[in-house]
Design an enzyme around this catalytic site. Sequence first.
Site, PDB file in Angstrom:
ATOM      1  N   HIS A  76       2.016   0.844   3.337  1.00  0.00           N
ATOM      2  CA  HIS A  76       2.482   2.433   3.323  1.00  0.00           C
ATOM      3  C   HIS A  76       2.307   2.918   4.721  1.00  0.00           C
ATOM      4  O   HIS A  76       3.143   3.636   5.147  1.00  0.00           O
ATOM      5  CB  HIS A  76       1.794   2.869   2.256  1.00  0.00           C
ATOM      6  N   ASP A  77       0.932   3.050   5.058  1.00  0.00           N
ATOM      7  CA  ASP A  77       0.604   3.864   6.219  1.00  0.00           C
ATOM      8  C   ASP A  77       1.588   3.531   7.306  1.00  0.00           C
ATOM      9  O   ASP A  77       1.533   4.491   8.365  1.00  0.00           O
ATOM     10  CB  ASP A  77      -0.923   3.913   6.565  1.00  0.00           C
TER      11      ASP A  77
ATOM     12  N   ASN B 210       1.268   5.089  -8.362  1.00  0.00           N
ATOM     13  CA  ASN B 210       0.388   4.103  -8.396  1.00  0.00           C
ATOM     14  C   ASN B 210      -1.216   4.261  -8.985  1.00  0.00           C
ATOM     15  O   ASN B 210      -1.783   3.369  -9.211  1.00  0.00           O
ATOM     16  CB  ASN B 210       0.255   3.262  -6.644  1.00  0.00           C
TER      17      ASN B 210
ATOM     18  N   ASP C  64      -8.061   6.324   6.080  1.00  0.00           N
ATOM     19  CA  ASP C  64      -9.086   6.135   5.135  1.00  0.00           C
ATOM     20  C   ASP C  64      -9.205   4.425   5.222  1.00  0.00           C
ATOM     21  O   ASP C  64      -8.936   3.709   4.071  1.00  0.00           O
ATOM     22  CB  ASP C  64      -9.063   6.666   3.625  1.00  0.00           C
TER      23      ASP C  64
ATOM     24  N   ASP D 221      -4.023  -1.119   5.086  1.00  0.00           N
ATOM     25  CA  ASP D 221      -2.640  -0.556   5.469  1.00  0.00           C
ATOM     26  C   ASP D 221      -2.869   0.273   6.841  1.00  0.00           C
ATOM     27  O   ASP D 221      -2.049   0.501   7.593  1.00  0.00           O
ATOM     28  CB  ASP D 221      -1.670  -0.217   4.675  1.00  0.00           C
TER      29      ASP D 221
ATOM     30  N   GLU E 268       0.407   9.592  -7.201  1.00  0.00           N
ATOM     31  CA  GLU E 268       0.076   8.547  -6.084  1.00  0.00           C
ATOM     32  C   GLU E 268      -1.490   8.921  -5.928  1.00  0.00           C
ATOM     33  O   GLU E 268      -1.791   9.921  -5.561  1.00  0.00           O
ATOM     34  CB  GLU E 268       1.149   8.718  -4.624  1.00  0.00           C
TER      35      GLU E 268
END
Length: 323
Positions: free
Chosen positions: A252-253, A168, A9, A13, A174
Site C-alpha cells: 500500500h504505502d 481490511n 508506522d 510496506d 481500513e
Amino acid sequence: MTKVILDVDTGSDDAVAIMAAALSPEIDLVGICTVWGNQAIENTTDNTLRLVDAMGLKVPVYKGCDTAMVKYLTHDYVENVERPAVMHNGKAFIMHSEHLDLPEAVSKPEDVPAACFYVDYLRKAKEKVTLIPVGPLTNLGLALRIAPDIVENIEQIVVMGGGSKITNCNSWSESNIWHDPEAAQIVANCGAKVVWVPLDATHQACITLDDCKRFREIDTFPARFAADQCEQRIIVHNAQQPLDIPDAAAVHDALCVAYVIDPAVITDLRHCHVEIGLSGYGEGQTIVDQRAYPLEKNGYFAYDADRFKFVDMLCDCFKRGKK
C-alpha cells in the site's frame, strides 16, 4: 525535486515506501516521522532507524504519537479482530514483523516530537512541502490542531488510507483510518489538497512473486530487502486475504510515493467530498459523498492504479541503491 515528509508506522510496506522515496531523483526527503500503528511506537521508530542506517541515509527521524488523539480514551468503539500468524514452511509470518530483519540501529530519533517538527518546519518552509502519511494520521492531526496555518506551506497530503469497496480492518474500515478516525477527519477538512490512496487502488497495484524476482535480479540492498518484505506479504495475503491475481500482495504505502513521483500511476482519481465515520458501526469508514448534489469537494479519492507502471517505478528506484 519535490520536498517530502514521510509519516510511517514501519512496517513491511512502509519500508518499501521509505526506500523508494529516498532513492527517487524526483523526491527530496527532508524528514521521516514515526507513529504507532502496525506496531507500537517504540518498534515503528526502531524499524525506521534500522532501515535509515542500513541505507546510509542522512534523513532526520522524528518520533511521534503512541496512540490515537481521542479514540482509546473510552471503550465504546467496535473492536477489530487481530489475525493469527500464518505458518509457511515451518515458520510463522505476520504482515508486519515486530523488528525488521536488519542490524540494530545506531542512529537515534531527533529530540523534537513529530507533531512539533511539522509545525516548526512547515512554518519556516521557503517552498511548499508534500506530506505522505502512510500510518494513522495522529501526528498530522495533532499538528493541524496546534497550528492550522501550516496548510499554507503544504503542497498536498497523499494519504494511504481508507477504502470504498475494499476494507481490511473490519467490514467497513481500513486500518490506518480506523485507528484514529478523528485525526483523519481533521486532515480531510484541513483545507490542503488531500489525495486519498485507499485499498481500492493499492489492491490493483499489487506486487507478485514474479515482480519480486525482478527486484532480486537488480541485486542492490533496497531491491533485495523489498523482495523480502513483499514475499512476506504475499504469504500472508495468500492465507488471509487472497487477491484476484495469484501469489500477489498489496504494498500500500509505496503506491503513495509512486504517485508523488508520477501521478499517472493512479489511473482513476476522482474529485469528491470525503468524510470519516467517527462512532458506532461505521467508525473509521471513509465515506465518499456520491449523491447527485454532494457536499463541497474536499479531496481526491483513488479507485484504480497501474500495477505494471508501479513495479517499473520501484525497479528504477531500487537500481540506484547500494549493493
